[in-house]
Write an enzyme that holds these catalytic residues in place. Structure first.
Site, PDB file in Angstrom:
ATOM      1  N   GLU A  89     -47.415 -43.883 -20.671  1.00  0.00           N
ATOM      2  CA  GLU A  89     -47.551 -44.082 -19.380  1.00  0.00           C
ATOM      3  C   GLU A  89     -46.873 -42.787 -18.749  1.00  0.00           C
ATOM      4  O   GLU A  89     -47.304 -42.414 -17.649  1.00  0.00           O
ATOM      5  CB  GLU A  89     -46.650 -45.378 -18.863  1.00  0.00           C
ATOM      6  CG  GLU A  89     -47.010 -45.743 -17.387  1.00  0.00           C
ATOM      7  CD  GLU A  89     -46.221 -46.989 -16.930  1.00  0.00           C
ATOM      8  OE1 GLU A  89     -46.442 -48.004 -17.989  1.00  0.00           O
ATOM      9  OE2 GLU A  89     -45.596 -46.950 -16.127  1.00  0.00           O
ATOM     10  N   ASP A  90     -45.857 -42.322 -19.236  1.00  0.00           N
ATOM     11  CA  ASP A  90     -44.962 -41.497 -18.340  1.00  0.00           C
ATOM     12  C   ASP A  90     -45.067 -40.086 -19.054  1.00  0.00           C
ATOM     13  O   ASP A  90     -44.637 -38.999 -18.230  1.00  0.00           O
ATOM     14  CB  ASP A  90     -43.477 -41.834 -18.605  1.00  0.00           C
ATOM     15  CG  ASP A  90     -43.290 -43.149 -17.760  1.00  0.00           C
ATOM     16  OD1 ASP A  90     -44.079 -43.577 -17.031  1.00  0.00           O
ATOM     17  OD2 ASP A  90     -42.124 -44.030 -18.171  1.00  0.00           O
TER      18      ASP A  90
END
Ligand code: MN
Length: 732
Positions: A89-90
């Site tokens: 996600e990051d």
């Protein structure tokens, strides 16, 4: 702003935390290698990132992995996935990278933990969609949910560094979705901690005051527990039991909800703690051993027959097994006693994971049944995310009843289920054809509410079809969605007739039947879909009056009057305007742009912690942050929430309700009214008092300026002779 960071010390700290993690999960040699690889990958991927608190980001995945290993009891695969849970996600790392390095199992779990990104439908809720996505993986791998819970727990433990509105939003979601989920999976300790932490942020004052009271009463409590358990301990030892006894205070959240529900102060909560007796007993003896312990306890203390709970013979759906009784202790105090074996205790604390450890020894797996039920709901492609969450919660919170088929087969249903729910539980077609049932050989209607122990025989008729009002009789998500499916199908058939009618009308007026023209009708009559339009025409609830409201040139029809509402003030536009105009609503200021109303569900007054909620038709509604509806609004419609505070004005008065109880004496009503109108000079709108057997209960509605004013008044009322309790009415 540059901050001096001691990178050497940080590196040391990271390694220390990593070694702690290894200690907690005790991997095999092979497992240790994989964990190391996952740790290195996460460390590298997050190297540039910091948490809101300023700490290195990697602390977070390590902490989540630690919870997964230590508090949930999962092993290597889960620890690896936990370390990697925020990587996709990051950072630039992709799912394909993860799959290549760690295999498809880990990749599937990490995918389940990655939030939905990109564009989504603003009218729905991102939170709901993410939650749904996470649950979709439940049937593949329940570890996704367990790691997500660990992630949420760590975020809640570190919520201090977040801004206030984030704290409120995250806490609300936690209360609304995650703690019930933890409960359902049998993770009792995590559920309790999540609830307590949520309370700490949503109602800091209450949290602090209960925590303080618990601390202050600790010594007395321990003394009482000692007195209570000493004779039991002695007898258990005499009879050769190996055991441990703990006296645990109830969670702050459960004490708080008890105080609220019963309207009593801390001092009046009797069951502040429960005694737990855990025995060491081989599995074949544990049931009879637990009942032997029960017999010993009740030799010393008299049991309350209404409060005996046997979750050993019939475990809860989340796997919980235990024997509970409430007995009369010294000083006339009721004390709850929980009796269970070590195995049962581990399942109660760690839930699902412990369950698997003992799987071969448990006879049935109620959790599998539950997961199947969730899967059924998820497979219904029609339901939107918010409906789904509602139905999901329905099944989460429901307590269960146990009922029997005519052949004696046991079925579990949520409490409040009816004979119609039971019919759908047997089979969808049995539900569709159900006309009634025999419960314990007596004829009952579809809407009959079942009780534990009922034996039910469904009566069907081939002529029966599902009816709209059936939706009022059913509780289970399965019955609801099946009935809706059938009704939709029925509606579709009727709508076909309506469509034919409309087509004839168009033909008669020599207008082409096309999408444009149908849309013009939809806009004019403000109808959501062509299906609804045709349906309403077919059943006669809409008469298009030979299209008299429209002009038509050749092919295109046009409404004679402009469409109501069809201007730039669409709902999305309104949300944007309000959000864009200011960060904070100031209530009581002249707000010439926007309408606001104080919501009647929690009747806020100045001084209350409040927020604004943008409604579709009624402008902005102001709710208290502890409003019973707030949690749902904040977690599902975060984009419609606006911050709000009160202006410092004293000119406006607000209506509040106060509940009082007391001893009925001559003149007490007179005294109350005197205090309110003479001493306090407050404008009272109504007072109603009902008296019963020397005790009275009453409601006073009056006008105040703000919370300080209200508190002063309530204090004054408390001092009136004969009055026992004075409470603000939170909702009506
Ligand atoms: Mn995370």
């Amino acid at each position: 702003m540059m901050q001096q960071i001691d990178t050497e010390a940080e590196k040391k700290e990271i390694l220390k935390r990593y070694r702690n993690l290894l200690k907690a999960c005790k991997p095999t040699k092979e497992g240790k290698k994989t964990i190391r690889q996952a740790f290195d990958t996460a460390l590298e991927a997050h190297s540039e990132m910091r948490r809101k608190s300023g700490e290195p980001y990697i602390y977070h995945p390590i902490a989540v992995a630690q919870i997964v290993a230590e508090e949930i009891g999962l092993s290597t695969t889960s620890v690896v996935a936990a370390l990697l849970h925020d990587v996709v996600e990051d950072t630039d790392t992709t799912l394909e990278d993860i799959e290549r390095m760690f295999g498809s199992k880990v990749a599937t779990i990490v995918d389940g933990l990655t939030k939905i990104s990109g564009v989504f439908d603003q009218t729905s809720s991102l939170q709901a969609e993410n939650f749904r996505k996470m649950l979709l993986t439940l049937s593949d791998d329940v570890r996704v949910i367990l790691i997500k819970l660990a992630d949420r727990l760590h975020n809640m433990r570190t919520l201090d560094s977040m801004p206030r509105e984030k704290q409120l939003k995250i806490s609300s979601e936690t209360k609304y979705l995650y703690s019930p989920l933890a409960h359902r999976l049998g993770l009792y300790a995590i559920k309790t901690e999540l609830e307590d932490l949520a309370l700490k942020y949503t109602e800091p004052e209450i949290f602090k005051s209960i925590a303080r009271s618990l601390q202050q009463t600790k010594r007395d409590r321990n003394k009482f527990i000692g007195e209570f358990t000493d004779p039991i301990k002695e007898e258990l030892t005499k009879q050769g039991f190996t055991f441990s006894i703990k006296g645990r205070p109830k969670s702050i959240n459960s004490i708080s909800s008890k105080m609220r529900k019963q309207g009593v102060p801390f001092e009046e909560i009797f069951d502040l703690f429960a005694i737990r007796i855990v025995i060491d007993s081989p599995i074949e003896n544990e049931k009879s051993d637990c009942w032997r312990v029960y017999s010993i306890v009740t030799d010393f203390y008299h049991p309350n027959p209404d409060r005996l709970r046997d979750w050993i013979s019939t475990p809860k759906a989340n796997g919980y097994e235990s024997l509970h009784t409430t007995v009369m202790g010294p000083n006339g105090k009721w004390v709850e006693v929980q009796i269970r074996s070590n195995r049962m205790d581990e399942i109660a604390e760690k839930g699902y994971a412990a369950h698997w450890k003992y799987k071969e020894s448990t006879t049935e797996n109620a959790l599998d049944e539950w997961i199947n039920r969730i899967r059924e709901m998820l497979e219904n492609p029609e339901s939107n995310a918010l409906d789904f969450i509602d139905e999901f919660k329905l099944n989460l919170f429901a307590d269960e009843i146990f009922v029997f088929t005519p052949k004696g087969e046991l079925r579990k249903l949520p409490s409040n289920s009816t004979s119609l729910d039971f019919a759908f539980d047997i089979h969808t077609d049995v539900g569709y054809k159900c006309i009634g049932a025999k419960v314990n050989h007596k004829l009952v209607p579809l809407s009959y509410k079942l009780k534990s122990g009922d034996q039910i025989e469904v009566i069907t008729s081939s002529k029966q079809t599902p009816k709209e009002d059936w939706l009022n009789y059913v509780t289970t998500a399965k019955a609801k969605s099946r009935i809706k499916d059938a009704l939709k199908e029925e509606k579709r058939k009727i709508a076909e007739d309506g469509k034919a009618m409309l087509q004839r009308k168009f033909k008669h007026l020599k207008i082409t039947f096309n999408t444009n023209n149908v849309n013009e009708l939809l806009a004019h009559y403000r109808i959501a879909s062509p299906l609804d339009l045709y349906y309403r025409i077919a059943i006669g609830s809409l008469d298009v009056k030979d299209l008299k409201d429209f002009t038509h040139d050749k092919d295109n029809i046009k409404a004679k009057v402009p469409h109501p509402k069809a201007d730039s003030h669409s709902f999305e536009q309104m949300v944007k305007n309000i959000r864009g105009s200011s960060d904070m609503l100031v209530i009581g200021d002249r707000m010439d742009k926007f309408d606001y109303k104080l919501s009647p569900c929690c009747s806020p007054i100045p001084g209350d912690d409040v927020f604004g909620f943008i409604t579709i038709n009624e402008g902005i509604k102001i709710h208290r942050t502890n409003c019973p509806n707030a949690i749902e609004l904040m977690s599902n419609y975060a984009y419609r929430i606006v911050k709000a505070r009160w202006t410092n004005q004293k000119e406006i008065a607000f209506l509040v309700g106060i509940n009082i109880t007391g001893i009925d004496e001559v003149g007490v009503v007179n005294n109350i009214t005197m205090v309110i109108s003479n001493e306090l000079k407050v404008n009272m709108r109504s007072i109603s008092i009902e008296s019963n057997d020397g005790i009275f209960e009453g409601t006073i509605m009056l006008f105040v300026h703000d919370t300080d004013h209200l508190t002063m008044m309530m204090d004054k009322l408390k001092s009136v002779e004969g009055i026992l309790t004075v409470n603000r009415i939170d909702s009506n």
